[in-house]
Each structure stands twice: as C-alpha cells, then as structure tokens.
Scaffold this motif. Structure first.
Motif, short mmCIF file in Angstrom:
data_model
loop_
_atom_site.label_atom_id
_atom_site.label_comp_id
_atom_site.label_asym_id
_atom_site.label_seq_id
_atom_site.Cartn_x
_atom_site.Cartn_y
_atom_site.Cartn_z
N ASN A 1 0.98 -1.26 0.07
CA ASN A 1 0.07 -0.01 0.16
C ASN A 1 0.97 1.34 -0.10
N VAL A 2 0.65 2.21 -1.07
CA VAL A 2 1.51 3.29 -1.15
C VAL A 2 1.48 4.27 0.27
N PHE B 1 2.68 6.40 -9.35
CA PHE B 1 2.16 7.78 -9.99
C PHE B 1 2.01 7.56 -11.36
N SER B 2 2.17 6.63 -12.04
CA SER B 2 2.07 6.43 -13.69
C SER B 2 0.65 6.40 -14.02
N SER B 3 -0.40 6.98 -13.33
CA SER B 3 -1.91 7.13 -13.66
C SER B 3 -2.11 8.27 -14.81
N PRO B 4 -3.07 8.10 -15.44
CA PRO B 4 -3.38 9.29 -16.43
C PRO B 4 -3.33 10.50 -15.77
N THR B 5 -3.39 10.77 -14.72
CA THR B 5 -3.62 12.04 -13.96
C THR B 5 -2.51 12.43 -13.06
N GLY B 6 -1.54 11.35 -12.59
CA GLY B 6 -0.44 11.42 -11.75
C GLY B 6 -0.94 11.32 -10.22
N ILE B 7 -2.34 11.16 -10.03
CA ILE B 7 -2.72 10.81 -8.85
C ILE B 7 -2.34 9.16 -8.49
N PRO B 8 -1.80 9.24 -7.49
CA PRO B 8 -1.12 7.63 -7.22
C PRO B 8 -2.14 6.41 -7.14
N TYR B 9 -1.87 5.53 -7.57
CA TYR B 9 -2.57 4.15 -7.58
C TYR B 9 -2.54 3.82 -6.00
N ASN C 1 3.87 -2.18 -6.81
CA ASN C 1 4.59 -3.49 -6.80
C ASN C 1 6.21 -2.86 -6.69
N LEU C 2 6.72 -3.39 -5.55
CA LEU C 2 7.98 -2.63 -5.41
C LEU C 2 9.28 -3.14 -6.30
N ALA C 3 9.17 -4.25 -6.59
CA ALA C 3 10.46 -4.68 -7.59
C ALA C 3 10.09 -4.25 -9.01
N ARG C 4 8.86 -4.17 -9.74
CA ARG C 4 8.72 -3.95 -10.73
C ARG C 4 8.34 -2.32 -11.00
N ARG C 5 8.02 -1.80 -9.88
CA ARG C 5 7.88 0.09 -9.77
C ARG C 5 6.47 0.26 -10.34
N GLU C 6 5.43 -0.62 -10.31
CA GLU C 6 4.14 -0.40 -11.04
C GLU C 6 3.24 -0.26 -10.08
N GLY C 7 2.37 0.84 -10.64
CA GLY C 7 1.27 1.14 -9.92
C GLY C 7 0.10 0.09 -9.99
N ILE C 8 -0.58 -0.15 -8.89
CA ILE C 8 -1.95 -1.28 -9.21
C ILE C 8 -2.98 -0.51 -8.45
N ARG C 9 -4.07 -0.43 -9.36
CA ARG C 9 -5.49 0.29 -8.94
C ARG C 9 -5.97 -0.55 -7.90
N ALA C 10 -6.89 0.23 -6.99
CA ALA C 10 -7.66 -0.48 -6.08
C ALA C 10 -8.59 -1.24 -6.73
N GLY D 1 -11.76 1.55 -8.91
CA GLY D 1 -10.27 1.77 -9.01
C GLY D 1 -9.91 2.83 -8.15
N ALA D 2 -10.88 3.74 -7.47
CA ALA D 2 -10.45 5.08 -6.72
C ALA D 2 -9.51 4.63 -5.66
N SER D 3 -8.43 5.55 -5.29
CA SER D 3 -7.67 5.59 -4.19
C SER D 3 -8.56 6.32 -3.12
N SER D 4 -8.25 6.00 -1.77
CA SER D 4 -8.77 6.88 -0.78
C SER D 4 -7.99 8.16 -0.76
N THR D 5 -9.08 9.18 -0.46
CA THR D 5 -8.44 10.43 -0.48
C THR D 5 -7.36 10.58 0.54
N SER D 6 -7.69 10.35 1.64
CA SER D 6 -6.56 10.60 2.74
C SER D 6 -5.40 10.00 2.36
N GLU D 7 -5.27 8.85 1.63
CA GLU D 7 -4.08 8.22 1.29
C GLU D 7 -3.13 8.89 0.14
#
Ligand code: DMJ
Length: 580
Positions: free
Chosen positions: A183-184, A223-231, A235-244, A249-255
């Motif tokens: 979790n980011v 941060f590789s989403s279309p808007t730059g808002i983080p997923y 994945n730490l090794a692959r450095r890839e964002g993963i949608r909820a 697929g929205a992230s929590s606002t507080s997060e």
C-alpha cells in the motif's frame, strides 16, 4: 416607644387560645426579642444573598453552552459560545517533575516489553501476533514495518542496544527489491517516514537516506496513472502502480494526499525534486476540484482526477487529508499559504457542517455526512477523528505556547483552539465512559433530549486497536497550553492500556470489545503502538524540549521531521510558483 412589636405581645385571642402551649414553649426556650429575631433574619438573609450572587455571577463562566438543534444557524451559535470560553490559563509546570519522569520511564518499560516480545517471536516480520508468538507480513513483500516504524522511537527513548540491533537489520536485511504489492500510503508514512526521521535524529546516518531514496524511487511507480494521482498500491520490484480493486479503482482521498511531507523532505535531502513535484501535483489537482465548503469525499480517482462517491468524514479515508493541509504549511516554515488557505476553508466546512453536541452533557463531536451537500449530520465519530483536537491547536498557535501568542491570536484561532480542547475532552470521554477505560474504534453520540448517556457503542464497534490519536492530541495540547489535566488524562489512559492490552509473556495486543471486563484479546500488535501511541505517551510525560513543536512537524505516523526554511533554490522556486 418601640416601633417594633415585641414577640410576646399578644393582640389576638385566637392566637392565645390556639397557641398558648406553643407560646409558653417560645417564652421558655427562645429568649430573643422580635427585634433580635429580625436582626438575625436580616444577617442570614444578607449572607444567603452573597452566597447566591457568587453562584450567579462568578460560577457562570463555567456554564456549558446549551445543546442546540442540528442546522447551520445553530452550528454558528455553538461556535459563538466557544469564542467566549476563557483560554485555559493554569500556570505551566504545576506538577512534580519527579513523578512525571517516573511515569515516562514506565512508558519506556512498556515499549521495551512490546519490543522484546517482537524481537523474540517475530523479528523481521511486518507485524507481531503476541498471543500466538508469531509474525506476519502485510503483503507478499515483507519489509520489516515494525522495525523501521520503531527506529525513531528507539532513538528518542535512548534504547541504545535495541536501536543498534534494529539498525543492523536495516543495514543487512532490509531489501526493497521484492516482488510484492504494498500500500503506497502505509509504506510512505510508516517506512519512508520512519527512515527519514531516523536519518535526522541519528545525526544524518547515510544508511537511512540511501534506503529512503531507494524506496522513494520505487514508490514513484504508483504515480504512473493518467492524472498523476497515485494508485493505491505499487509493486516494489517492478515499480508498477496497482489500481484499487474496489470503488472503480479509486484511491482513498486521505491516502493520496498524505505523502507530501515525506516526499518533500526526501527531495530536500536528495536534491531530487521529482518527489516534490509529483506529490505536490496531487494537491494542485485537489485544489481545483469542487468541494463542499472545503470538505472532500473520501475517494479520489487516479484515472480522471475526480472525487468518487460523496461520503464526507474526518475519520477513516478522510482524516489525514485535513491533517496534511496544515502540516504542509508548517513544514516549509509557514511559507506556503496555498495550504493554509485550503486548511482554513476545510476547517470552516467542519465548523459549518460537521460539529454538533450530544445529549445529555453537550459533548462536542465531529459527525459525518452520508452524501456531498447533505446537511444531516450522522452522529458517528471514529477514534481516528481524535487527531483533530491537537491539529486545531497546532494551527491556532503555530506550535507556540498559548501564553506566549495569546495576544496575537485572532478570533478564528481562539475558536479553533477551543474546539480542539473540547473535542479532545470528548475523545477522553470515549475512554472514561467504558468499563475498561479504553476507547472503542467508533462511537455514536446521542441526539435526542431524553437520552441518558452521551456515548453509544454499537456491538461491532467496540474493538480497540491500540490507536494513538487521543494521546497525540493530549500531547500537543499539554505542550501548547501547559494544562496539567492533559497529562493526568494521559496517565489514566496509559494505565488502562497496561491493565488490559499487555500480554504477560511479551507484547501488547488489540482488544475485541472495550465494554466487557475482562476484554477478549485479539492477537495483533499494530506497528503504530510502537511508532505513535507509546511515543506520544513518552513525550507527554517528558520535558518540553524533547522534540519541540516549533521545530518539528510530526508526520501522520508520529515520525518527527524538521521544519525547514526552504533555502535551496529549487525549493524556493517551487514555493514561489504555488498559487495562493
Ligand atoms: C496510523 O497509521 C496513522 O496515524 C494514520 O494516519 C491513521 N491510522 C493509524 C493510526 O491509527
């Protein structure tokens, strides 16, 4: 000739005939004249008046504002009452230092008890299960959350041996190149925040900065989403964002909005401003979105940059959005008014739409709104909301003692401070109103005038996860007001944790239900027990110059980061570019 008739003057037969026996008794046992009686009555009357008027005229400053109906007009009235409340003015340091430093050592002992259990049973695992003497990882990565989250507490408590042991683990075993999804937000506030704080408090030990940069680079993958808002995850090794996997697929606002203190400090230390820009971009997007008087829904979509759903709360998924608005302003030495403006708007929204009082005692609480634009407050408050008391006080005084800044505080500052104090009192009540003396995860407040108790705990809400928010506010309010009450309340709460959450063989554990004695113990010690709750207790009972509030800003996981003057050209340029 006396104008005052004598008591034994008898001018009526009726009296004589009916009361002659009484009259005889009077004559025998009450030898005062009428004049004397009158004199006595006048004296007692005067004394009575003095007593009553003292009550009427002097005691009234303690008068509690009456409970008001739930609507905006009334919310304003509640706040007017608060502005006129006197500021706590008990003198600083009214306590026996020896007692408090002994209590501080009791907290250190508690920390050691928790730590030793973890070392014995779960060393290297993310989390500790003290009843089953085992450890587990939060994801398939396993990056020693408990160890890294505890580094700065070990330094602050001066637990040298334990600290060296933890540092060795970081040096030899901590590896972020693992094929696991973390979790980011949690990884940023606990692990990145922990490393950065350890770097600073250890006197710039380069080991921590190197690890922080490695982790920061991997987190940037989110941060590789279309808007730059983080997923939500990466994945730490692959450095890839993963949608909820839920809520479109929205992230929590507080997060998504609680990464900035860590990323900005990392930029300053590493001279790489990518962290700064990427985390700041989220705030620029959120600033443009339509809000409800500064209040925001609890989901934010990385795909279209819009809020998702309409629920508004300062509890789960909303809380630290509001916390970091203020703390970003603090972090750069109060230079970025962009954040202060957003914070002020949000707090105004809280005051207008979310504050209410319970029956019968009028406890102030912060409720929730089920939908964007709703004006019916749900009287539900998560324990998580209790961070707000300290936060409001911090915003009102800028981390300085009330006594020193009182003259320069605006009405708005005074109002914020008073709400902070009242809310913290309510949070303390959440502890004191249960049979264990510990707070539930969620409380409901009575809204009807025939209620006999203010706080209602529903059957699924009575668990306690060893959370820090109330102790955090007690610590901040103690430092800022010097009112000893905050320490006393903290001591009561600490003793209740000792009594019910301590596992004799080692560790502390969450509870199933704080309304039952003895409460059933769950088998889990959250990492924030070591990183936050015990640290805040330790600071609450310790001296004021230990991590002073005008020099440090605590991240949301209680990792102190230095407040910095943005002297580097890069930082200055960025701050200048911020809109107001
Ligand atoms: C911690 O991880 C942080 O304080 C976060 O902001 C909220 N949840 C926990 C503690 O309750």
């Amino acid at each position: 000739v006396s104008l005052i008739p004598r008591l034994d003057y008898d001018n009526g037969k009726t009296y004589k005939s009916r009361h002659s026996f009484i009259k005889k008794l009077y004559k025998k046992y009450m030898p005062f004249s009428r004049a004397r009686w009158l004199f006595i009555i006048v004296i007692f009357g005067a004394l009575y008046f003095v007593f009553i008027s003292k009550y009427i005229f002097f005691e009234q400053s303690d008068f509690q504002p009456p409970i008001k109906e739930v609507n905006n007009e009334d919310t304003k009235l509640i706040l007017e009452d608060l502005v006129t409340d006197p500021i706590l003015d008990s003198p600083i340091q009214v306590h026996n230092d020896q007692t408090w430093s002994e209590r501080q050592m009791d907290v250190k002992k508690a920390f050691k008890h928790a730590w030793d259990g973890y070392v014995r049973d779960a060393w290297g695992y993310d989390e500790y299960h003290p009843l089953s003497h085992s450890g587990s990882n939060l994801s398939n990565a396993g990056i020693g959350f408990t160890i890294v989250d505890s580094l700065d507490t070990l330094l602050i408590m001066d637990l040298k041996e334990e600290y060296e042991h933890a540092r060795d683990w970081v040096a030899n075993s901590l590896d972020f190149n693992v094929d696991g999804d973390v979790n980011v937000f949690e990884t940023t506030i606990r692990v990145l925040g922990g490393l950065l704080s350890a770097y600073h408090l250890s006197g710039n030990d380069g080991l921590y900065l190197a690890k922080a940069i490695d982790l920061g680079d991997r987190l940037l993958g989110a941060f590789s989403s279309p808007t730059g808002i983080p997923y939500a995850s990466v994945n730490l090794a692959r450095r890839e964002g993963i949608r909820a996997h839920f809520n479109g697929g929205a992230s929590s606002t507080s997060e998504a909005t609680t990464l900035q203190l860590e990323f900005k400090y990392l930029s300053l230390l590493s001279d790489n401003y990518e962290y700064w820009d990427k985390s700041q971009n989220i705030m620029l997007i959120v600033d443009e979105l339509k809000k409800y008087d500064g209040l925001v829904p609890i989901f934010l979509s990385p795909n279209d940059g819009q809020f998702w759903g309409g629920k508004i709360t300062l509890g789960a998924r909303g809380d630290s959005y509001y916390e970091y608005l203020l703390k970003q302003f603090i972090q750069t030495s109060y230079t970025e008014y962009f954040y202060r403006r957003m914070y002020d708007e949000a707090i105004k929204g809280v005051k207008t739409h979310l504050i209410d009082r319970s029956y019968p005692s009028g406890l102030l609480y912060i409720g929730e709104l089920a939908g964007f634009g709703d004006d019916v407050i749900s009287p539900k408050m998560d324990h998580l909301v209790c961070f707000l008391g300290g936060n409001l006080a911090l915003g009102a005084t800028r981390g300085r003692k009330v006594q020193d800044v009182q003259k320069n505080m605006s009405d708005n500052d005074l109002e914020d401070l008073n709400i902070g104090k009242e809310l913290t009192k309510t949070c303390v009540e959440m502890y004191f109103s249960t049979t264990t003396g510990l707070a539930p995860e969620i409380a409901y407040f009575s809204t009807s005038d025939d209620a006999t108790t203010d706080i209602i705990i529903k059957s699924l809400d009575g668990h306690n996860l060893l959370r820090p928010e109330t102790v955090e506010s007690l610590f901040i309010l103690w430092r800022l007001t010097g009112d000893i009450q905050y320490r006393h309340w903290g001591w009561e709460i600490f003793q209740a944790f000792e009594k019910y959450t301590k596992v004799e063989e080692g560790g502390y554990t969450s509870l199933d239900d704080v309304t039952v004695v003895p409460p059933k113990q769950r088998d889990k010690m959250e990492t924030f027990w070591l990183a936050e709750t015990l640290k805040y207790f330790y600071l609450l009972f310790g001296p004021d110059d230990l991590i002073p509030l005008d020099k440090y800003v605590f991240n949301t996981e209680a990792h102190p980061l230095p407040i910095f003057s943005p002297t580097s050209e890069d930082a200055q340029a960025r701050i200048k570019k911020m809109p107001n």
